[in-house]
Scaffold this motif. Structure first.
Motif, short mmCIF file in Angstrom:
data_model
loop_
_atom_site.label_atom_id
_atom_site.label_comp_id
_atom_site.label_asym_id
_atom_site.label_seq_id
_atom_site.Cartn_x
_atom_site.Cartn_y
_atom_site.Cartn_z
N ARG C 563 105.95 65.50 120.20
CA ARG C 563 105.60 65.31 118.76
C ARG C 563 105.15 63.71 118.53
O ARG C 563 104.10 63.59 117.80
CB ARG C 563 107.00 65.44 118.04
N ALA C 564 105.63 63.04 119.42
CA ALA C 564 105.23 61.49 119.06
C ALA C 564 103.80 61.36 119.75
O ALA C 564 102.98 60.67 118.94
CB ALA C 564 106.21 60.60 119.94
N ALA C 565 103.51 62.18 120.82
CA ALA C 565 101.99 61.98 121.30
C ALA C 565 101.14 62.61 120.14
O ALA C 565 99.99 62.31 120.39
CB ALA C 565 101.98 62.63 122.75
N ARG C 566 101.49 63.63 119.70
CA ARG C 566 100.59 64.36 118.66
C ARG C 566 100.23 63.17 117.40
O ARG C 566 99.23 63.22 116.85
CB ARG C 566 101.25 65.46 117.89
N ARG C 567 101.36 62.23 117.43
CA ARG C 567 101.08 61.24 116.32
C ARG C 567 100.48 59.84 116.95
O ARG C 567 100.72 58.90 116.54
CB ARG C 567 102.34 60.91 115.30
N ASP C 568 99.77 60.21 118.03
CA ASP C 568 99.30 58.99 118.74
C ASP C 568 100.56 57.88 119.17
O ASP C 568 100.12 56.69 119.14
CB ASP C 568 98.16 58.32 117.90
N LEU C 569 101.48 58.68 119.62
CA LEU C 569 102.71 57.64 119.98
C LEU C 569 103.15 56.75 118.85
O LEU C 569 103.29 55.74 119.39
CB LEU C 569 102.45 57.18 121.37
N LEU C 570 102.93 57.30 117.77
CA LEU C 570 103.55 56.52 116.45
C LEU C 570 102.72 55.16 116.27
O LEU C 570 103.25 54.43 115.32
CB LEU C 570 105.10 56.13 116.79
N GLN C 571 101.81 55.03 116.76
CA GLN C 571 101.01 53.93 116.77
C GLN C 571 100.58 53.76 115.25
O GLN C 571 100.72 52.62 114.76
CB GLN C 571 100.04 53.56 117.65
N ASP C 572 100.04 54.89 114.85
CA ASP C 572 99.57 54.92 113.45
C ASP C 572 100.61 54.72 112.57
O ASP C 572 100.54 54.01 111.55
CB ASP C 572 98.90 56.15 113.13
N ASP C 573 101.82 55.03 112.70
CA ASP C 573 102.98 54.90 111.67
C ASP C 573 103.32 53.49 111.74
O ASP C 573 103.69 52.91 110.75
CB ASP C 573 104.15 55.74 112.10
N PHE C 574 103.21 52.78 113.08
CA PHE C 574 103.54 51.46 112.94
C PHE C 574 102.45 50.81 112.33
O PHE C 574 103.24 49.78 111.45
CB PHE C 574 103.52 50.92 114.39
N ASN C 575 101.35 50.91 112.51
CA ASN C 575 100.21 50.11 111.80
C ASN C 575 100.29 50.37 110.18
O ASN C 575 100.21 49.47 109.47
CB ASN C 575 98.81 50.79 112.24
N HIS C 576 100.94 51.67 109.73
CA HIS C 576 100.89 52.07 108.47
C HIS C 576 101.99 51.29 107.68
O HIS C 576 101.94 50.72 106.79
CB HIS C 576 100.99 53.38 108.22
N VAL C 577 103.06 50.85 108.35
CA VAL C 577 104.30 50.48 107.74
C VAL C 577 104.02 48.91 107.83
O VAL C 577 104.43 48.34 106.82
CB VAL C 577 105.64 50.90 108.64
N VAL C 578 103.75 48.43 108.88
CA VAL C 578 103.72 46.96 109.20
C VAL C 578 102.38 46.53 108.49
O VAL C 578 102.52 45.49 107.78
CB VAL C 578 103.62 46.51 110.83
N LEU C 579 101.25 46.82 108.85
CA LEU C 579 99.95 46.25 108.21
C LEU C 579 99.60 46.79 107.07
O LEU C 579 99.32 46.02 106.27
CB LEU C 579 99.10 46.32 109.43
N VAL C 580 99.56 48.16 106.86
CA VAL C 580 99.04 48.59 105.83
C VAL C 580 99.90 48.12 104.48
O VAL C 580 99.60 47.59 103.44
CB VAL C 580 98.63 50.21 105.63
N ARG C 581 101.28 48.74 104.69
CA ARG C 581 102.21 48.59 103.57
C ARG C 581 102.55 47.06 103.32
O ARG C 581 102.44 46.55 102.23
CB ARG C 581 103.26 49.26 103.78
N GLY C 582 102.53 46.35 104.61
CA GLY C 582 102.95 44.71 104.39
C GLY C 582 101.75 44.18 103.76
O GLY C 582 101.93 43.43 102.83
N GLY C 583 100.74 44.46 104.14
CA GLY C 583 99.38 43.91 103.39
C GLY C 583 99.30 44.30 102.10
O GLY C 583 98.87 43.29 101.26
N GLU C 584 99.47 45.64 101.73
CA GLU C 584 99.62 45.76 100.23
C GLU C 584 100.75 45.04 99.50
O GLU C 584 100.37 44.46 98.54
CB GLU C 584 99.74 47.44 100.08
N HIS C 585 101.76 44.82 100.11
CA HIS C 585 102.93 43.99 99.33
C HIS C 585 102.30 42.51 99.40
O HIS C 585 102.26 41.90 98.09
CB HIS C 585 104.21 44.01 100.09
N LEU C 586 101.77 41.99 100.42
CA LEU C 586 101.24 40.76 100.30
C LEU C 586 100.32 40.47 99.20
O LEU C 586 100.43 39.67 98.38
CB LEU C 586 100.66 40.40 101.84
#
Lengths: 99, 524, 648
Positions: C563-586
């Motif tokens: 399941r993790a591999a299907r989601r690209d080993l959660l890399q995208d989730d990490f990006n989403h939470v840290v970069l996208v969300r963080g960036g939006e808040h910033l």
């Protein structure tokens, strides 16, 4: 008689006039109080003229009288027209002169 | 006495402004054509200046000098160096496009509106601004410069406050209120800056005894004019503050988004691409030459402020919902780069900054005017009101994409050259600042592409489905700008050749030399 | 002969300009203009190659100076091209595979109304990619580097009306920009270190610079390579890039552009040779990515995404080899070329399958297609055998060499890297066998069901023209598509042997990259044997899981790893939470700060001035007597002040 006493009288008259201007509402009374202050000044001028021995003070007193006469003319005219339009001679009723 | 070319270049648009304003109200179209003709004639004069200017000749060329106010030593003194020539050319180049793009912006509103829109006035004011900007670039007398630096606020005030977008989400009344707010804010900000500068100008006169830039700079260089350190610093700050407001530098920037948002797209271009350049130009010409030591003293703080402008402007651009505000914040970021390049005090930095002024003028003009064409079609400035335009109006979308790519400094387009020069120039002296500055290029890609994606791609919104593609007039405005962007990206040498000698002498004014590389790998 | 070099770039650039500015009147012939320009470039490349072959090994470098680009004092950037053994290898690969894919696209994009534009973008890509490999300085290389990024952006987002495509395109560009930042910092570092960034002087003086500087430059170059070549940690864009049309995936996201990072590292060999720490970093990135990509490839049901994982993994091999230094440079490039053949072939095969299957991409809805698409099956099969390293096919020679070189690095490091490479080979065998079995063998799962469930993402909107919900009728693709596949299959079979036997490729590239034999703890035979064992294990497991058992047409839940591999080993989730969300808040909070704080100070000043004057206004109340009071007060103060002054 010591001329300084005239100065005391002048100061007393001026104070009475000033108080009258500040506390009375009736325009005529305020007006007369102003006259009182002017005349207090005249008295002081004349006294100083006498004390210093030159005529400058007396000349100025005459000036003041002329100005006072002119003022009476203008001032009374304003009061009369105010009274005509408002049926009151109270200065507090005419408070439109503001920003 | 030779023909006063510089005076002519500035006076021609001024006369044109008066003539345009004098055209009778009924002959609106004639006024437009007159203004366009005058602006093209000015462009021709500017090109003559460019041709007559010899990059390897003296520092100030085509000089003119006449006594003006003898009692105060104020002179009517004009002269151009390479930096000024480049900016005069830019100004003269952009005005015809601005006029052409704003062809219908000042037409009377449809019947039923009581608001009077003086068409002639719009074009006359634009020409008036052009005249004042050009003479500001030419003046080598501090007082003369100051007068026109301030005077251009007046026509700008009317341009911002008097002419807005034709449609507004909350109706004409609200738009009018917001416009006057923006115009007053613009005026007050710049007046405060100008006032402080006036104090410094007077102070300078008290210290130096005259207003001539060349004389004072020379006297400072050979030591005959001594200034106490604190005096020099205060005077520098007085000048710099005014220029930093105009430029604008963080945290003095907040007038720009309002002004650009409320004015029509051509006027917004006039603000950011032309008028603001006077601020950065004056930093190079006046701050560095008159106060070299104080400039070096203030460098660290200014660099940090510039860096904040870069990153802050870009981040705010990402968060905007209004197309024009987004462009405004992007411009703030770009101005950060220009100021960073100027105060890096390297030849790459300053040549890059000058080139940046030119390139930013062209790229913002293209981007903003296209945004304006887009906005005029839909009648809304909100990004969320658009979507899928690419499918309906491919030429508009394609040219807008090129403007977007220029804004994010894609190599091959002009802004890349200048941005890279600025970064390299900064990096050689201040590596850490240079590295943080490069984050700006990532953020630039973010805001530029987000705007493109949200407006141009995706499913076609019903409101835009009938949107017409670019018209002939609009294409005439945009195509030359795009050609220039590509040309100056591939072959910027003509501009750098003109600018380099001027930058060299500016650097020698502040006694700075480029850092040497660690390994001498290039055979001398 | 030098003057031909510019034509390599000029031909496709002209094509792009004509196609993109030409307007609708070129719609009818546009695609053939594109093919013509790309073929012309290939012809020039062959002529130049013949010329280079005729020279001594030492003199095989052609230079062409066009004009001075950016001259500012000591900063001198020229538009100068360099064609040497390394560049021409790339040029041939790019123009050759590129021309084939142009041809293939004529058929593939037949029903797309914007085909002309597609070919314009493809030509633009070729021009930028060629510029990248023939530039003689890093700044010019940077132009090509971002140019391919732009072309990739345009092509991934070619179907712009799909939000997912537009988002994927933006993501690819942004992630690449992060890498580009590395490249621009590297150029700046070179400028401060050497005073130039032209290849010649930088390489010849690399030895004089301090190791710290070289390491910094090398690490920045590695960052750039990670972005462009989709290496960990900047790999996340490649999977999404499959939103683009399949020929694009084959050309840009498999055969050429994504290998630019490897080119950059090998080209900068002199710098990396002087920075051993950076080399270690390169090998680590390569080893991690080759496992990462392989694991992701195992779990994907989307045929293109499975292949994308595989691309990532194979480039990991190349980066690993490039990080080994002179032992591995040549083999990195050799694997790059053979990979160009077989991976392009595999993607084109995948495209052909999709073409015949109503643009279905889910492998769970394929099955048994070998009967219906024989040519696709054979060419895909050959590519498959090549990539898993089946003996005597292309991949066998190139991958085997990399694994050998990894062991030859010596020490613990060598063992670790070698083992990673071996494990990667086994996983490669597994996931490729899985793709093969799910697509061409087993029961025909596409029968009796609509091809696409509503929520399943599909790459090809052209399906709308072909009837979306009809049962697919698998059929072989037209000749214009199969011929390129056949040619690439030839390359997949023979290229490796041609290069590897007698070390032809080694001798060809050695003058540019240098070469040294490491001392391997294992003999070449032992490594080959181990590789074969891994291969058999991988294929065997895959056969046991997907060949002998029926494949469910709806994906089972799977283990945690799956399941993790299907989601690209959660890399995208990490990006989403840290970069996208963080960036939006910033950004949101900054917008707030700008409005309330920075602007607030100004507006606050204005408001307080306004408030003060409002207060002052109250004094003017219109009552004559209050004016009189202030008059008397003022007079009293004046008198008092006068007296006071006199007293002092």
């Amino acid at each position: 008689m010591n001329p300084v006493n005239y100065l005391y009288l002048s100061a007393l008259l001026f104070t009475i006039g000033a108080t009258g201007v500040l506390i009375r509402r009736n325009a005529i009374v305020v007006f007369m109080c102003i006259e009182l202050m002017l005349n207090a000044c005249n008295l002081a001028f004349v006294t100083f003229s006498r004390m210093h021995g030159n005529l400058d003070g007396q000349v100025i007193a005459f000036f003041t009288m002329v100005v006072a006469a002119a003022e009476v003319v203008v001032g009374l005219a304003i009061i009369v027209s105010l009274f005509r339009s408002r049926h009151s001679a109270s200065v507090d009723d005419a408070s439109l002169m503001k920003l | 006495m030779s023909f006063p070319l510089l005076t002519a270049t500035a006076v021609l648009p001024a006369i044109g402004a008066i003539a345009t304003a004098a055209v009778p109200a009924a002959r609106r179209t004639a006024a437009k054509w007159l203004a366009l003709t005058v602006s093209l004639a000015t462009l021709a004069l500017a090109i003559t200046v460019l041709v007559r200017f010899d990059p390897d000749g003296g520092r100030y060329q085509l000089t003119e000098s006449h006594a003006w106010i003898k009692d105060f030593g104020v002179r009517y003194e004009l002269g151009v160096d390479g930096i000024a020539v480049a900016l005069i050319a830019l100004t003269a180049l952009l005005i015809p496009f601005i006029i052409l793009a704003g062809w219908h912006d000042a037409d009377p509103l449809e019947t039923g509106s009581r608001r009077w829109r003086p068409t002639q006035g719009f074009f006359a004011l634009i020409l008036g601004v052009e005249a004042m900007v050009i003479i500001s670039f030419e003046a080598t007398d501090v007082f003369l410069f100051y007068i026109f630096f301030e005077a251009m606020l007046i026509p700008m005030y009317f341009l911002i406050g008097g002419f807005g977008d034709r449609a507004h989400e909350h109706g004409e009344e609200a738009a009018s209120t917001q416009r006057s707010y923006a115009a007053v804010k613009f005026l007050l900000y710049n007046l405060v800056g100008g006032l402080i500068m006036l104090a410094a100008v007077i102070g300078l006169y008290v210290v130096a005894g005259n207003f001539s830039l060349q004389e004072i700079a020379q006297a400072r260089a050979n030591g005959s004019l001594h200034m106490a350190t604190s005096t020099e610093r205060w005077l520098f700050l007085g000048f710099f503050f005014a220029f930093a407001v105009k430029a604008p530098l963080w945290p003095l920037h907040t007038w720009l988004p309002n002004a650009m948002q409320e004015s029509t797209a051509p006027v917004a271009v006039l603000i950011t691409a032309v008028v603001d350049k006077v601020g950065t130009f004056a930093m190079l010409r006046f701050c560095l030459q008159l106060f070299p030591e104080a400039s070096k003293w203030a460098t660290p703080v200014i660099l940090v402020l510039a860096l904040i402008s870069i990153v802050y402007g870009a981040l705010l651009a990402v968060g905007q919902r209004d197309i024009k505000r987004l462009v405004a914040y992007a411009s703030i970021s770009h101005f950060g780069f220009i100021i960073m390049g100027i105060f890096a005090m390297t030849s790459q930095g300053q040549s890059g900054a000058t080139l940046y002024m030119v390139n930013h003028g062209i790229s913002t003009a293209a981007w903003m005017l296209l945004a304006g064409f887009l906005i005029s079609r839909r009648g809304s400035r909100l990004i969320a009101d658009y979507g899928g335009v690419q499918k309906v109006a491919p030429v508009l979308a394609g040219t807008f994409l090129i403007g977007t790519l220029a804004t994010l400094s894609l190599p091959g387009l002009a802004p890349f050259v200048s941005e890279f020069l600025v970064l390299v120039g900064t990096f050689t002296r201040y590596p850490a600042i240079g590295i943080i500055g490069t984050f700006g290029i990532v953020l630039a890609a973010l805001y530029a592409l987000v705007l493109y994606q949200r407006t141009m791609t995706g499913p076609v919104k019903p409101e835009v489905s009938a949107m017409p593609d670019l018209r002939a007039r609009e294409l005439v405005v945009v195509a030359p700008l795009i050609v220039l962007l590509v040309f100056l990206g591939v072959y910027p040498k003509p501009v750098t050749d003109i600018v380099n000698p001027a930058v060299k002498s500016t650097l020698s004014d502040v006694h700075k030399k480029d850092p040497k590389p660690e390994v001498e790998a290039v055979a001398k | 002969m030098e003057n031909l070099i510019a034509l390599l770039v000029a031909a496709p650039l002209l094509g792009a300009a004509v196609l993109l500015c030409g307007g609708r009147r070129l719609d009818a012939v546009g695609h053939w203009i594109g093919v013509l320009m790309s073929t012309a470039s290939f012809v020039f490349a062959v002529i130049l190659f013949a010329d280079l072959l005729g020279k001594d090994a030492e003199h095989r470098t052609l230079m062409q100076h066009l004009w001075t680009w950016i001259p500012v004092e000591s900063f001198q950037a020229d538009v100068t091209f360099r064609l040497d053994q390394l560049s021409i290898t790339f040029v041939l690969l790019i123009t050759g595979v590129g021309s084939l894919i142009h041809l293939y696209s004529v058929g593939y994009m037949e029903h797309d109304e914007r085909r002309r534009r597609f070919f314009g973008y493809l030509n633009l890509f070729l021009a930028a990619m060629l510029l990248l490999v023939i530039a003689d300085n890093y700044l010019l290389l940077y132009v090509g580097w971002e140019g391919v990024g732009l072309a990739s952006y345009l092509l991934i987002g070619f179907w712009q009306h799909k939000p997912s495509a537009a988002t994927a395109a933006k993501k690819a560009f942004l992630v690449n920009r992060v890498g580009d930042m590395g490249l621009s910092i590297a150029i700046m570092l070179m400028f401060t270190t050497f005073g130039t960034f032209a290849f010649g002087p930088v390489f010849s003086h690399a030895g004089d610079a301090s190791e710290g500087k070289l390491t910094a430059i090398a690490l920045m170059l590695l960052l750039a390579a990670c972005g462009k070549s989709a290496q960990v940690p900047l790999q996340s864009w490649l999977g999404d890039a499959m939103e683009g049309p399949t020929p694009v995936s084959a050309l840009i996201h498999a055969a050429t552009m994504v290998t630019a990072g490897v080119y950059l590292i090998v080209r900068s060999a002199s710098i990396f040779n002087g920075a051993p720490d950076a080399q270690t970093a390169v090998t680590v990135v390569g080893a991690v990515t080759l496992l990462f990509g392989a694991i992701v490839g195992c779990a994907k049901d989307d045929i293109k995404k499975a292949l994308a994982g595989s691309t990532m993994s194979q480039i990991g091999y190349m980066v690993l080899a490039a990080g080994l230094g002179p032992i591995g440079y040549v083999f990195a490039i050799m694997h790059l070329v053979t990979h160009g053949f077989f991976k392009a072939g595999l993607f084109l095969g995948a495209g052909s399958v999709m073409h015949g299957m109503n643009d279905e991409v889910d492998m769970r809805k394929y099955g048994g297609l070998r009967k219906y698409m024989p040519i696709t099956f054979i060419t895909f099969g050959l590519g498959y055998l090549a990539i898993i390293g089946f003996p005597f096919l292309s991949g066998f020679y190139s991958k085997d060499k990399i694994i050998e070189a990894a062991f030859a690095k010596g020490g613990t490091e060598g063992w670790i890297l070698g083992t990673c490479a071996l494990v990667g080979a086994a996983i490669t065998a597994f996931y490729m066998t899985r793709v093969m079995l799910m697509t061409f063998f087993g029961e025909e799962r596409w029968k009796n069901q609509p091809t696409r469930s509503p929520e399943a993402p599909s790459a090809e909107p052209a399906a709308e023209h072909r009837g979306e919900h009809a049962e697919p009728h698998p059929h072989e693709s037209p000749k214009v598509m199969t011929i390129p596949m056949i040619v690439l299959a030839f390359g997949s079979v023979f290229a490796g042997g041609f290069f590897g036997i007698g070390d032809r490729f080694l001798h060809w590239l050695e003058p540019v990259t240098g070469h040294s034999e490491g001392d391997s703890p294992l003999s070449a035979g032992a490594v080959t044997g181990a590789t074969m064992v891994c291969l058999v294990i991988g294929v065997g497991i895959a056969y046991a899981m997907y060949g002998r058992r029926p494949v469910p047409s709806v994906a089972p839940r799977g283990s945690l790893l799956t399941r993790a591999a299907r989601r690209d080993l959660l890399q995208d989730d990490f990006n989403h939470v840290v970069l996208v969300r963080g960036g939006e808040h910033l950004t949101r909070s900054l917008v707030y700060v700008d409005h309330t704080l920075v602007d607030g100070v100004v507006n606050g000043t204005a408001a307080s001035v306004g408030g003060l004057s409002g207060r002052m206004r109250r004094l003017q109340n219109g009552f004559a007597r209050s004016y009189a009071v202030s008059m008397f007060g003022g007079a009293a103060i004046l008198v008092a002040a006068t007296l006071l002054m006199r007293a002092v």
